[in-house]
Design a protein around this motif. Structure first.
Motif, PDB file in Angstrom:
ATOM      1  N   LYS A 192       0.730  -0.978   0.176  1.00 44.90           N
ATOM      2  CA  LYS A 192      -0.210   0.390   0.076  1.00 44.90           C
ATOM      3  C   LYS A 192       0.874   1.180  -0.242  1.00 44.90           C
TER       4      LYS A 192
ATOM      5  N   CYS B 102      -0.953   1.211  11.001  1.00 47.02           N
ATOM      6  CA  CYS B 102      -1.582   1.007  10.205  1.00 47.02           C
ATOM      7  C   CYS B 102      -3.117   1.130  10.094  1.00 47.02           C
TER       8      CYS B 102
ATOM      9  N   LEU C 240      -5.268  -0.814   7.911  1.00 45.65           N
ATOM     10  CA  LEU C 240      -5.829  -2.034   7.179  1.00 45.65           C
ATOM     11  C   LEU C 240      -6.922  -2.409   8.471  1.00 45.65           C
TER      12      LEU C 240
ATOM     13  N   GLN D 128     -10.150  -0.168  12.517  1.00 39.83           N
ATOM     14  CA  GLN D 128      -8.001  -0.344  11.598  1.00 39.83           C
ATOM     15  C   GLN D 128      -7.426  -1.077  12.613  1.00 39.83           C
ATOM     16  N   CYS D 129      -6.722  -1.801  12.327  1.00 40.06           N
ATOM     17  CA  CYS D 129      -5.420  -2.614  12.690  1.00 40.06           C
ATOM     18  C   CYS D 129      -4.791  -1.674  14.291  1.00 40.06           C
TER      19      CYS D 129
ATOM     20  N   THR E 185       1.303  -5.805   7.182  1.00 41.47           N
ATOM     21  CA  THR E 185       1.430  -5.163   5.686  1.00 41.47           C
ATOM     22  C   THR E 185       2.542  -4.533   5.174  1.00 41.47           C
TER      23      THR E 185
ATOM     24  N   TYR F  21       4.330  -0.454   3.579  1.00 43.99           N
ATOM     25  CA  TYR F  21       3.420   0.102   2.796  1.00 43.99           C
ATOM     26  C   TYR F  21       5.157   1.111   1.972  1.00 43.99           C
TER      27      TYR F  21
END
Length: 69
Positions: free
Chosen positions: A2, A11, A13, A22-23, A55, A57
């Motif tokens: 992302k 994060c 996500l 959200q995470c 994740t 970024y």
């Protein structure tokens, strides 16, 4: 992978949990990437990883690119 927003430190996500939408994991810059991730991120860009959900970024802001010069 992302795109990291300017000044983003956690994060964003989405999660299926109603209490935490959200995470919210903290992001850290990583220096060692596998070849596929390096190719996806692009040359000379900073890559960050969420400590909770892992994740990736990529930082595409003009300030990050100017910093590397």
């Amino acid at each position: 992978m992302k795109v990291k927003a300017p000044r983003q430190t956690v994060c964003n996500l989405p999660t299926p949990d109603a209490k935490e939408p959200q995470c919210g994991g903290k992001m850290k810059r990583i220096t060692e990437l596998d070849p596929d991730a390096k190719k996806a991120a692009g040359a000379g860009k900073d890559v960050f990883r969420c400590q909770r959900c892992k994740t990736l970024y990529v930082d595409e802001s003009p300030y990050a690119m100017a910093k590397g010069k």
